[in-house]
Design a protein around this motif. Structure first.
Motif, short mmCIF file in Angstrom:
data_model
loop_
_atom_site.label_atom_id
_atom_site.label_comp_id
_atom_site.label_asym_id
_atom_site.label_seq_id
_atom_site.Cartn_x
_atom_site.Cartn_y
_atom_site.Cartn_z
N ASP A 189 0.83 -1.20 0.00
CA ASP A 189 0.00 0.00 0.00
C ASP A 189 0.87 1.25 0.00
OD1 ASP A 189 -2.59 -1.02 0.00
OD2 ASP A 189 -2.50 -1.48 2.13
N VAL A 190 0.31 2.37 -0.47
CA VAL A 190 1.13 3.59 -0.60
C VAL A 190 1.73 4.06 0.72
CG1 VAL A 190 0.46 4.74 -2.71
CG2 VAL A 190 -1.01 4.92 -0.71
N THR A 191 0.97 3.95 1.80
CA THR A 191 1.52 4.44 3.07
C THR A 191 2.69 3.56 3.51
OG1 THR A 191 -0.23 3.21 4.17
CG2 THR A 191 -0.56 5.55 3.94
N GLN A 221 4.50 1.81 1.40
CA GLN A 221 5.53 2.09 0.41
C GLN A 221 6.40 3.25 0.87
OE1 GLN A 221 4.92 2.23 -3.96
NE2 GLN A 221 4.84 4.42 -3.70
N ALA A 222 5.75 4.32 1.33
CA ALA A 222 6.51 5.49 1.78
C ALA A 222 7.44 5.12 2.93
CB ALA A 222 5.54 6.59 2.21
N GLN A 223 6.93 4.29 3.85
CA GLN A 223 7.77 3.88 4.99
C GLN A 223 8.97 3.06 4.53
OE1 GLN A 223 5.08 1.74 7.47
NE2 GLN A 223 3.85 3.54 7.98
N ASP A 265 11.56 5.14 2.97
CA ASP A 265 12.30 5.85 4.02
C ASP A 265 13.37 4.96 4.64
OD1 ASP A 265 10.99 8.21 3.71
OD2 ASP A 265 9.57 7.89 5.35
N GLY A 271 6.60 7.82 -9.96
CA GLY A 271 6.48 8.60 -8.73
C GLY A 271 7.56 8.19 -7.74
N GLU A 306 10.71 10.51 -6.32
CA GLU A 306 10.87 10.80 -4.89
C GLU A 306 12.19 10.31 -4.32
OE1 GLU A 306 7.94 10.75 -2.04
OE2 GLU A 306 7.19 12.45 -3.19
#
Lengths: 326, 319, 343
Positions: C191-193, C195-197, C200, C221, C225
């Motif tokens: 999931d995108v959230t 993915q962001a983690q 990071d 994207g 980033e």
């Protein structure tokens, strides 16, 4: 009147446990979902995995039994099988799936794949049927020689278009598209999305567009509902959701979408981490003691948010005052 | 996990009760009565009527069933009409014979099947693999009884290496000689049964190993720098043997039922032959007892498989 | 165009990987040249079948030598990886090169505890004792952001969520502090959230270890980033290479420009998305000569393409394949001259 009205829809699955395997609890996959889809519009249902968005779709089309709540179509509740039959509901509502390879029967030729709903609902003779299938192939931009091929002989994008052709074969009023482009490459995705828009203009079809991809949803949908843990936490127009998100969950979801603008990379990242921090701090207040979202509160005529009670009060008063003024 | 097993065992009880009622009623529904054939053919029908009465055969079925169950719990399954022996004794003798044969067959089956399956998978697509696959196809395409008859003809009559019937030589005395004699009698049927039984294991294991070989977790192990031979040992073998280990529980109880073909061709006095004869001679008490036993073994087999699986597979063990 | 840089520890020179199909070899990766430096994220971006994952597995040496033919040179800190035998390669895999895979569920052995799966890589590359290894497992799990490392170490893969599993995969990849981490679509299944983690975590780890990361993805994207430099692949070749700013602000190759235009974005929400004509040719049908992208931009005259397209440096190490970019324009837009188009 809306094309279809989903009212307080619930789908609960029993959890069995203990020595005697009794029902000890329920998984509230969908827990009180309400929204309407207007004729000719694309309604976006967004959520992460496990949010209940696909279960909602299945309950609307009748593939999953609703525990309670209603789905009103032409004035009748189509969660009941007999109403579905009476209204020819399964003729009017079709579905497109994410995985086009596994949702098309590998042993059937494309002619039969596309003709299947026609055979089920419309009694055409061989000539007419073939003509219709050819028309459909033409609409989705495939050659006539596709008729005699099998699903595996096509690329992912072509198969997805075949899935669309099958879905539109009976001139449905509503197509439920569950992650229709998630498995596709960018260039193919563009093709399928354009095409879905085209047949919408042509036939006035409504879509329930289910996706986790907020970029795609923004491109496709005028009205959007954000779902998590079986409930809708925020619903509004595209503008409401993307420019004025109010629920902490929506904010976090939006902040997590990668931006293609490399120049603002650091700002975007900072923004995301800030939101994440707020989310971690305030998360608990946005859900009740059972971890479920609060009831939706209208914050503007088009925009409703599942705000926690202390924030909701403000808007409730506001809307009361407005009511007096009008 | 123990909870699950206990629950499974408890569920078995009603299953067995239903099975026993069905078996009992089916036996009752069979034509004829147990006495007409066993006493003087000229006997007075009134006398048979009397016999039926004192044996309670006119009682309502549930009462008869209850009596049968009570006897069952006392280890009394009635007399065999054909052998004039208690059914329990009969099953004990034959069961022991079958047990030896079954164990021997099973050990051989796995001893041949496992290495062969691994070997074929290891050399996937090469000559060695092709040879193994040819073997499995050939064995599969010949009917089992043809293999048995051919085997007995070549090794029994033509070469005279093994005895061709019975479970033990009549002349054998003393522990050593009887054991050797028993072994001698089960080598050929066991070997032939194993040759046949390996086919499934070879094919199954081969495809499991090949799947594992191309799996993502093996790729992960390779990218950790683990040598291929260690990957085979630590990842591939263990993961592919898992379904086979679970199946073993099922197959051992299956073998205990006795192989009708093998026992018939070798005139081996085991359960299979007993069952066949009982059907031929309408030996109802034996049939009822055996059907019940087979049902019980079947249930035990699935239970055993599930237990094994839940021990070896954490996905089942920890929900 | 190879610049000498002390930080540069991996250079891929003219690497081609061909697969055997019906007895004949076909290039899945053709003549790729790339360098990776310490402390940088190089993204390789392209659509399915463009050869980006094949390139990754080529660097890892994971191809069956009987089914593939690999040529060129992969210079890793002075060793040509392609000359190594299996035993020699195993000294690099896991130790100096770590790999992160796409599907975190299938990439872990379902029957082994997390702890054992992380320890395995240390057993082969370090002389640590069991106790030291355990301590390192806990340290790693902390590093990848797992809250209760002792508990997680003892669990099996099926007991963890997708995001947690991907963290485990990352922990395995970085266990021996490799210089190079290859991440093949590390967030595609998430999931995108999450993915962001995960992105990071990757970034933090890189800073800590000064590793170089090759990030393979189809998601522009994610590239925008995270990447420092970007290589765009089409049909087995790199078609454009440069810094993230170069690629996203001044894309030159027709494929890069087309791809960026076909992406749903804020400013085109009511428009039709741009669709690239035609299809990616299959391996067997790949044209042997000429510009491989030419059939997909048929309105550009043949004379604009090179007969044998090469990479051209258009300044500041921004590389573009073929000369056709100079004459490229979108059919629905007026040609503005030498390949300039405001994006």
């Amino acid at each position: 009147m809306s094309l279809i009205e989903i009212n307080d829809l619930k789908v609960h699955y029993p959890i069995r446990g203990g020595f005697w395997n009794r029902i000890v609890d329920n998984v509230k996959a969908v827990d009180g979902v309400t929204f309407n889809i207007e004729a000719g519009e694309t309604y976006g249902l967004v959520g992460e995995s496990g949010s209940g968005k696909s279960t909602t779709a299945k309950a609307i089309i009748g593939l999953e039994k609703a525990t309670s709540g209603t789905v009103m179509y032409k004035g009748k509740d189509v969660t009941k099988g007999e109403n579905r039959r009476k209204l020819d509901y399964n003729h009017d509502v079709q579905m497109i799936f994410q995985d086009s390879l596994s949702s098309l029967n590998p042993r059937k030729r494309i002619e039969d794949v596309i003709a299947e709903p026609l055979r089920n609902f419309e009694h055409l003779d061989k000539e007419e049927e073939k003509l219709r299938v050819l028309q459909l192939l033409d609409i989705v931009g495939l050659d006539a020689d596709a008729l005699y091929k099998y699903p595996h002989q096509f690329s992912g994008g072509q198969r997805q278009r075949i899935g669309v052709a099958r879905a539109v074969a009976t001139h449905p009023k509503l197509i439920i598209a569950d992650e229709p482009v998630s498995a596709l490459d960018l260039s193919v995705q563009a093709q399928v999305l354009n095409f879905m828009k085209k047949i919408q203009r042509q036939f006035g079809i409504s879509y329930l567009f289910i996706s986790h991809d907020l970029g795609v949803v923004r491109h496709m949908c005028k009205n959007i509902a954000i779902m998590t843990r079986g409930r809708i936490v925020e619903v509004g127009t595209r503008d409401d959701i993307y420019n004025n998100p109010m629920h902490i969950y929506t904010k976090r979801l939006l902040a997590a979408i990668p931006e293609t603008n490399v120049n603002h990379r650091e700002e975007h990242r900072k923004h995301r981490l800030e939101i994440e921090k707020i989310y971690q701090e305030q998360q608990a207040t946005y859900y009740d003691k059972d971890g479920m979202a609060f009831p939706l509160v209208k914050v503007s005529p088009t925009h409703s948010v599942a705000l926690p009670p202390h924030l909701a009060k403000e808007f409730e008063q506001q809307s009361e005052n407005e009511g007096v003024n009008v | 996990m123990w909870k699950t097993i206990l629950r499974r065992v408890l569920i078995m009880i009603p299953e067995l009760v239903i099975l026993s009622i069905l078996v009992f009623l089916l036996a009752k529904a069979m034509p004829g009565d147990p006495f007409t054939g066993s006493i003087n053919p000229k006997a007075d029908p009134a006398q048979i009527h009397h016999l039926m009465e004192i044996h309670g055969l006119y009682d309502p079925w549930y009462q008869q069933y209850w009596n049968w169950v009570v006897h069952l719990f006392h280890g009394d399954l009635g007399m065999s009409y054909e052998y004039q022996e208690p059914v329990v004794d009969l099953i004990q003798q034959r069961g022991a014979n079958t047990l030896w044969l079954a164990l021997f067959t099973m050990v051989l089956t796995y001893a041949i099947g496992l290495p062969l399956g691994l070997y074929a998978a290891h050399h996937e697509g090469k000559l060695q693999d092709t040879l193994v696959r040819v073997y499995t196809y050939v064995t599969m395409s010949i009917p089992f009884f043809v293999v048995l008859v051919l085997g007995i003809w070549i090794f029994g009559y033509a070469l005279n290496w093994f005895p061709t019937s019975g479970s033990i030589s009549a002349t054998a005395t003393g522990f050593g000689a009887t054991t050797m004699s028993r072994l001698g009698h089960i080598i050929l049927p066991g070997l032939l049964g194993a040759l046949f039984g390996t086919v499934n294991i070879v094919q199954y294991l081969r495809s499991e190993v090949i799947d594992a070989k191309h799996s993502d977790y093996v790729r992960t192990a390779r990218s950790k720098g683990v040598p291929m031979k260690d990957i085979y040992r630590h990842h591939i073998f263990r993961n592919s043997l898992l379904p086979i280990a679970a199946f073993a529980g099922y197959s051992i109880t299956g073998l205990l039922g006795g192989s009708i073909f093998t026992e018939m061709v070798f005139s081996y006095p085991g359960m299979g032959l007993l069952f066949l004869n009982a059907i031929n001679f309408r030996d109802y008490t034996v049939i009822t007892a055996l059907v019940l036993l087979y049902g019980f073994l079947n249930l035990m087999g699935t239970l055993l498989s599930d237990i094994v699986l839940s021990i070896v597979d954490p996905r089942v063990r920890i929900e | 165009m190879v610049e000498t840089n002390n930080d540069q520890f991996l250079s891929i020179k003219d690497v081609s990987t061909a697969f055997k199909i019906n007895g004949q070899y076909y290039d899945a990766v053709s003549n790729v040249n790339l360098e990776v430096k310490h402390d940088e994220i190089l993204a390789i971006v392209g659509e399915s079948g463009c050869g980006k994952s094949t390139l990754a597995t080529t660097i890892m040496g994971l191809h069956d030598p009987e089914e593939t033919k690999i040529s060129g040179e992969i210079d890793f800190e002075g060793t040509d990886l392609l000359k190594l035998d299996e035993k020699g390669y195993n000294k690099f895999r896991g130790a100096k090169i770590g790999m992160i895979f796409q599907d975190p569920l299938s990439a872990l052995n379902p029957l082994k505890r997390i702890e054992d799966q992380i320890q395995e890589v240390m057993i082969y590359h370090t002389k640590m004792t069991e106790k030291q290894r355990h301590a390192r497992v806990i340290e790693l799990l902390n590093e990848v952001g797992i809250d209760d490392p002792e508990r997680t170490a003892h669990q099996f893969p099926h007991q963890l969520s997708g995001g947690m599993r991907q963290r485990i995969i990352i922990a395995i990849a970085i266990a021996c502090k490799p210089d190079l981490i290859i991440a093949d679509e590390p967030t595609t299944a998430l999931d995108v959230t999450i993915q962001a983690q995960i992105l990071d975590v990757l970034r933090d780890i890189q800073k800590e270890n000064h590793a170089g990361i090759i990030l393979i993805t189809h998601d522009l994207g994610v590239v925008a980033e995270t990447a420092d430099r970007v290589a765009v692949m089409y049909a087995g070749q790199i078609v454009e290479q440069g810094t993230a700013a170069q690629i996203f602000n001044e894309p030159k190759h027709p494929y890069t420009r087309s791809l960026l235009r076909s992406m749903p974005q804020r400013d085109n929400e009511n428009d039709e998305l741009y669709v690239i004509q035609g299809m990616v040719p299959s391996l067997q049908k790949m044209p042997k000569e000429g510009d491989r992208f030419a059939p997909r931009i048929p309105w550009i005259p043949a004379s604009a393409h090179e007969a044998r397209p090469t990479m051209h440096d258009i300044g500041d190490n921004h590389l573009v394949r073929c000369t056709c970019y100079k004459d490229f324009y979108f059919p629905d837009q007026v040609k503005e001259g030498a390949g300039h188009e405001s994006n």
